[in-house]
Design a protein around this motif. Structure first.
Motif, PDB file in Angstrom:
ATOM      1  N   MET A  93      -4.660  -2.043  -0.326  1.00  0.00           N
ATOM      2  CA  MET A  93      -4.258  -3.516   0.247  1.00  0.00           C
ATOM      3  C   MET A  93      -5.434  -4.539   0.367  1.00  0.00           C
ATOM      4  SD  MET A  93      -1.184  -3.540   1.412  1.00  0.00           S
ATOM      5  CE  MET A  93      -1.076  -4.426   2.897  1.00  0.00           C
ATOM      6  N   ALA A  94      -6.774  -3.804   0.644  1.00  0.00           N
ATOM      7  CA  ALA A  94      -8.004  -4.803   0.401  1.00  0.00           C
ATOM      8  C   ALA A  94      -8.311  -5.238  -0.791  1.00  0.00           C
ATOM      9  CB  ALA A  94      -9.253  -3.923   1.197  1.00  0.00           C
ATOM     10  N   ASP A 129      -4.249   5.664  -1.344  1.00  0.00           N
ATOM     11  CA  ASP A 129      -5.194   5.065  -0.564  1.00  0.00           C
ATOM     12  C   ASP A 129      -4.557   3.966  -0.177  1.00  0.00           C
ATOM     13  OD1 ASP A 129      -7.515   3.976   0.765  1.00  0.00           O
ATOM     14  OD2 ASP A 129      -8.896   4.886  -0.671  1.00  0.00           O
ATOM     15  N   ALA A 130      -3.791   3.635   0.572  1.00  0.00           N
ATOM     16  CA  ALA A 130      -3.094   2.499   1.008  1.00  0.00           C
ATOM     17  C   ALA A 130      -3.999   1.349   1.330  1.00  0.00           C
ATOM     18  CB  ALA A 130      -1.938   2.717   1.873  1.00  0.00           C
ATOM     19  N   ASP A 131      -5.049   1.760   2.360  1.00  0.00           N
ATOM     20  CA  ASP A 131      -5.691   0.627   3.009  1.00  0.00           C
ATOM     21  C   ASP A 131      -6.816   0.124   1.915  1.00  0.00           C
ATOM     22  OD1 ASP A 131      -4.923   1.293   5.242  1.00  0.00           O
ATOM     23  OD2 ASP A 131      -6.563   2.727   6.055  1.00  0.00           O
ATOM     24  N   GLY A 138       0.638  -1.192  -0.055  1.00  0.00           N
ATOM     25  CA  GLY A 138       0.013  -0.003  -0.132  1.00  0.00           C
ATOM     26  C   GLY A 138       0.984   1.373  -0.040  1.00  0.00           C
TER      27      GLY A 138
END
Length: 337
Positions: free
Chosen positions: A60-61, A55-57, A50
C-alpha cells in the motif's frame, strides 16, 4: 480507447489486470487475475489493494507513492496473497489510469509444459490473421505461375512458405489449445530465414551478422521463435532503422524472474533507428502500447509472451537514437534438466 472498450478487451486477455481507485481500493479485476489468485474475488471491489499482496502494508505504501508521483513503475518478484499456504510471486507493472492505477500482474512460474495454452490475446490474434493469410497465399500462387525468371518465382515461393507457416501456427493456436510444437531449433537457421525475408523488402536494410558458431540447438517451437525475431526486425524498420545487426551469444547465470538459468542463449537485434520514446520505456511490453499512430501495440507483448512460454525473456537492453538493442534470452537446458 475508452474505459468500457478497454474493459471489454481486458476481460478476454490471459494477463492478470486490476484497476485501483484514488483511495487505493480495488475497483475491478479481470477473470485471468481472479482465476490466478484463486481467492473468489467477486466481492473484491472496495477492498484495499493490499489484499492481493503477502505484505499488504508495504504494498500500500509503495502504491501510494506511485499514485502521488504519477510515474509508471515495475515491481519484481512480489509475493502474492494466495490460499492454502501456496507460494506465488509476480512481476507487477503499475501505471496511472484515470484517477487511480492500472495493475498488470505477470505471475512467475516454471516454464509451461508442452500442453499449456498461450493466452487469449495470442489466440485472438491468430483468428484475425487467418483470412488475410489465405488471400495472400492465393495471390502468391497466381504470381508464381505467371512470372518468369527464377528470382521472381523464388520470391513468390517465399511468400507462400511464410503464409503456410503462419497459417499452421494460427491453426495450432485456435484448434489445439495453443500447445507449442517443441523440438530441436537451430537459432542461426531462423536468423538466416529472417535475413531472406528482410532482403525481399522493397528497400531492404543493411544486415550484419555476429554469430557464435558454437551455439547448439535449442528446445522450442521454431515457428513461434521465428515470429519473435520477425516482430523485432519489423519494429526496428518501422522506427526508421537502415542497419540491423543480428548477434548470438551464450551467457551463464542469467536470472529470469525467480529462476536462474545456468546457461542461456542471448539473441540481440541491434538497430540504428529512432529509439524507444522515453515515455514508453516503462510500458513497452504491455498490450496496446505503441509509439506509432498506426501501431497495434501487440507485437512486443506477444513476443515477450512467446519468450516466457519458452522459459526465457525478452528485454530492451538499451535504447537511444541510433542504437537500440532488444535481447531475447532462451534457456539452453532441456526441460528435464
Amino acid at each position: 480507447m475508452n474505459e468500457l472498450a478497454w474493459r471489454a478487451w481486458a476481460e478476454q486477455t490471459a494477463t492478470g489486470l486490476a484497476l485501483v481507485d484514488a483511495e487505493l481500493r480495488l475497483r475491478w479485476l479481470n477473470p485471468a487475475l481472479i482465476e490466478c489468485l484463486g481467492l473468489g474475488f467477486r466481492h473484491a471491489p472496495g477492498q484495499p489493494f493490499g489484499v492481493l499482496l503477502a505484505d499488504a502494508d508495504a504494498g500500500m505504501a509503495r502504491a501510494a507513492k506511485v499514485l502521488a508521483e504519477q510515474r509508471p513503475t515495475q515491481w519484481r518478484a512480489i509475493a502474492l496473497a494466495v490460499p492454502d499456504g501456496c507460494e506465488l510471486s509476480a512481476d507487477i507493472a503499475l501505471q496511472p489510469f484515470g484517477d487511480g492505477l492500472l495493475l498488470e500482474v505477470h505471475v512467475l512460474a516454471e516454464p509451461p509444459s508442452a500442453a499449456s495454452p498461450l493466452s487469449a490475446t495470442l489466440r485472438g490474434f491468430a483468428h484475425e490473421v487467418k483470412n488475410p493469410l489465405a488471400g495472400l497465399r492465393g495471390a502468391a500462387q497466381l504470381l508464381q505461375r505467371r512470372v518468369e525468371g527464377e528470382d521472381l518465382q523464388a520470391l513468390a515461393g517465399l511468400i507462400i512458405d511464410e503464409a503456410d507457416r503462419l497459417g499452421a501456427l494460427a491453426n495450432r493456436l485456435l484448434h489445439h489449445d495453443g500447445a507449442a510444437q517443441l523440438g530441436p531449433v537451430n537459432i542461426h537457421r531462423l536468423l538466416e530465414r529472417l535475413v531472406d525475408l528482410l532482403l525481399a523488402e522493397p528497400a531492404p536494410p543493411q544486415l550484419r551478422h555476429d554469430y557464435d558458431p558454437s551455439v547448439p540447438d535449442l528446445h522450442g517451437d521454431a515457428d513461434r521463435l521465428q515470429q519473435v525475431l520477425l516482430n523485432l526486425a519489423r519494429n526496428a524498420l518501422e522506427a526508421g532503422a537502415r542497419t540491423l545487426t543480428l548477434r548470438t551469444r551464450v551467457e551463464h547465470g542469467v536470472r529470469v524472474g525467480e529462476r536462474m538459468l545456468r546457461m542461456a542463449l542471448r539473441v540481440d537485434v541491434v538497430d540504428d533507428g529512432a529509439g524507444v520514446p522515453a515515455a514508453l520505456r516503462d510500458s513497452l511490453f504491455q498490450p496496446l502500447v505503441s509509439g506509432r499512430a498506426d501501431g497495434s501495440g501487440l507485437g512486443l507483448a506477444l513476443s515477450r509472451e512467446i519468450a516466457r512460454e519458452h522459459g526465457g525473456e525478452l528485454r530492451c537492453s538499451g535504447s537511444r537514437p541510433g542504437h537500440t538493442v532488444f535481447s531475447l534470452y532462451l534457456p539452453m537446458e532441456r526441460p528435464h534438466e
